[in-house]
Design an enzyme around this catalytic site. Sequence first.
Site, short mmCIF file in Angstrom:
data_model
loop_
_atom_site.label_atom_id
_atom_site.label_comp_id
_atom_site.label_asym_id
_atom_site.label_seq_id
_atom_site.Cartn_x
_atom_site.Cartn_y
_atom_site.Cartn_z
N ASN A 1 0.81 -1.21 0.00
CA ASN A 1 0.00 0.00 0.00
C ASN A 1 0.85 1.27 0.00
OD1 ASN A 1 0.11 -1.18 2.94
ND2 ASN A 1 -0.01 1.04 3.19
N THR A 2 2.14 1.12 0.26
CA THR A 2 3.02 2.30 0.32
C THR A 2 4.46 1.89 0.02
OG1 THR A 2 3.66 4.21 1.69
CG2 THR A 2 3.44 2.11 2.83
N GLY A 3 5.34 2.88 -0.06
CA GLY A 3 6.78 2.63 -0.12
C GLY A 3 7.23 1.73 -1.27
N GLY B 1 6.98 -1.49 -1.67
CA GLY B 1 6.02 -2.50 -2.10
C GLY B 1 5.04 -1.94 -3.12
N SER C 1 17.75 -6.40 4.17
CA SER C 1 18.39 -5.09 4.31
C SER C 1 19.88 -5.27 4.55
CB SER C 1 17.78 -4.36 5.50
OG SER C 1 18.52 -3.20 5.79
N TYR D 1 15.46 -4.99 14.66
CA TYR D 1 15.27 -4.91 13.21
C TYR D 1 16.39 -5.67 12.49
CZ TYR D 1 14.87 -2.89 8.50
OH TYR D 1 14.75 -2.72 7.13
N1 LIG Z 1 13.29 2.14 3.44
C1 LIG Z 1 14.52 1.68 3.54
O1 LIG Z 1 15.51 2.45 3.58
C2 LIG Z 1 14.77 0.20 3.59
C3 LIG Z 1 16.11 -0.24 3.68
C4 LIG Z 1 16.35 -1.60 3.75
C5 LIG Z 1 15.30 -2.50 3.72
N2 LIG Z 1 14.02 -2.05 3.64
C6 LIG Z 1 12.92 -3.06 3.63
O2 LIG Z 1 12.03 -2.78 2.59
C7 LIG Z 1 10.72 -3.30 2.91
C8 LIG Z 1 9.66 -2.26 2.59
O3 LIG Z 1 9.88 -1.15 3.43
P1 LIG Z 1 9.51 0.36 3.02
O4 LIG Z 1 10.76 1.13 3.12
O5 LIG Z 1 8.71 0.40 1.80
O6 LIG Z 1 8.63 0.75 4.32
P2 LIG Z 1 7.13 1.33 4.46
O7 LIG Z 1 6.93 2.45 3.52
O8 LIG Z 1 6.95 1.56 5.92
O9 LIG Z 1 6.24 0.08 3.99
C9 LIG Z 1 6.15 -1.05 4.80
C10 LIG Z 1 4.92 -1.84 4.40
O10 LIG Z 1 4.81 -2.98 5.28
C11 LIG Z 1 3.47 -3.02 5.77
N3 LIG Z 1 3.35 -3.70 7.05
C12 LIG Z 1 3.89 -3.35 8.24
N4 LIG Z 1 3.45 -4.18 9.20
C13 LIG Z 1 2.62 -5.08 8.60
C14 LIG Z 1 1.83 -6.15 9.05
N5 LIG Z 1 1.77 -6.49 10.35
N6 LIG Z 1 1.10 -6.86 8.17
C15 LIG Z 1 1.10 -6.51 6.85
N7 LIG Z 1 1.81 -5.47 6.37
C16 LIG Z 1 2.55 -4.77 7.23
C17 LIG Z 1 3.07 -1.55 5.87
O11 LIG Z 1 1.66 -1.43 6.00
P3 LIG Z 1 1.01 -0.15 6.76
O12 LIG Z 1 1.20 1.03 5.86
O13 LIG Z 1 -0.42 -0.54 6.97
O14 LIG Z 1 1.76 -0.01 8.05
C18 LIG Z 1 3.62 -1.05 4.55
O15 LIG Z 1 2.73 -1.39 3.52
C19 LIG Z 1 10.79 -3.71 4.38
O16 LIG Z 1 10.94 -5.10 4.48
C20 LIG Z 1 12.06 -3.02 4.88
O17 LIG Z 1 12.67 -3.71 5.95
C21 LIG Z 1 13.73 -0.72 3.56
#
Ligand SMILES: NC(=O)c1ccc[n+]([C@@H]2O[C@H](COP(=O)([O-])OP(=O)(O)OC[C@H]3O[C@@H](n4cnc5c(N)ncnc54)[C@H](OP(=O)(O)O)[C@@H]3O)[C@@H](O)[C@H]2O)c1
Length: 300
Positions: A32-34, A36, A159, A184
């Site tokens: 739904n965001t980010g 994904g 990550s 984390y």
């Molecule tokens: N951003 C970075 O710099 C970075 C770096 C390394 C790795 N990552 C990895 O990339 C992936 C995506 O992260 P992002 O940066 O896109 O973060 P984000 O924008 O916070 O997106 C995270 C997503 O996970 C969902 N989520 C969280 N808890 C959940 C649950 N209990 N059940 C189902 N969905 C859930 C969130 O839903 P809601 O919106 O409803 O909370 C949101 O859709 C993660 O695995 C993260 O560890 C990110």
Amino acid sequence: MCCFWSIGIVLKEYSKSTARLEGKVVIVTGANTGIGKETARDLAQRGARVIIACRDIAKAEAAASEIRAETGNQQVIVRKLDLADTKSIREFAEKFLAEEKELHILINNAGVMLCPYSKTADGFEMHLGVNHLGHFLLTFLLLERLKQCAPARIVNVSSLAHHGGRIRFHDLHGEKSYNRGLAYCHSKLANVLFTRELARRLQGTKVTANVLHPGSVYSELVRHSFVMTWLWKIFSFFLKTPCEGAQTSIYCAVAEELDSVTGQYFSDCQPAYVSPRGRDDETAKKLWSVSCELLGIQWD
Ligand SMILES: NC(=O)c1ccc[n+]([C@@H]2O[C@H](COP(=O)([O-])OP(=O)(O)OC[C@H]3O[C@@H](n4cnc5c(N)ncnc54)[C@H](OP(=O)(O)O)[C@@H]3O)[C@@H](O)[C@H]2O)c1
């Protein structure tokens, strides 16, 4: 639209595949965001039927209708999945298997970071529960369908933070000591070890499993930390956009040259260095059996 102005070198790292995905079914968790959402948008653009698996249906519907409108692909479907509750994971899988005959790509993307100490509905520490155990159970429940539809791919979003992780078997749920940053890192190391053991077990099935670091991405991931939220804002110019951050997930999901590549770790659409703890086969096997015990499943 994806912009490539924030970090010049990203242009070189862009997933260049022109692969089309008509007739393919994809699940993206946390779409739904980010990262994904951008992954789902790209795969929908390529013609796939995309299941947006999210805990918040209103947010997921908003993302899905935006993607449908932009790509013209009406096969973007929302389904409820809360990875912090094994009952919800089982309900999602049951409904999916009843409704959909095929599954070709599973992208385990959803994640939480820097949560204050809390537990999932089943009593697992939140980072371990959502980031590792939730996706472990989801993959277990969907694996037969992936095998039936092979060639198929599993893509786990980990990550660079896995370098700071340990699997603390003596205190998996952080009950003796808890640090939210380290929690984390531990969960992201678990993603790497899970992928390693999964790929080993899937040899010969034409189902591949790879894991990746998306880069440092300006997303909502830091939402639980006031300080990190401000740092992310201040340094946003140096961070990848979510679209840029999605490129390695897209690469692992569609790149033709990865057809038979499995058990690898990628960053910037190329193989990357895995920490020594992420290459420890004994820990990977032990984590597998402990995860099965915690989830009450038999996965031989
Ligand atoms: N951003 C970075 O710099 C970075 C770096 C390394 C790795 N990552 C990895 O990339 C992936 C995506 O992260 P992002 O940066 O896109 O973060 P984000 O924008 O916070 O997106 C995270 C997503 O996970 C969902 N989520 C969280 N808890 C959940 C649950 N209990 N059940 C189902 N969905 C859930 C969130 O839903 P809601 O919106 O409803 O909370 C949101 O859709 C993660 O695995 C993260 O560890 C990110």
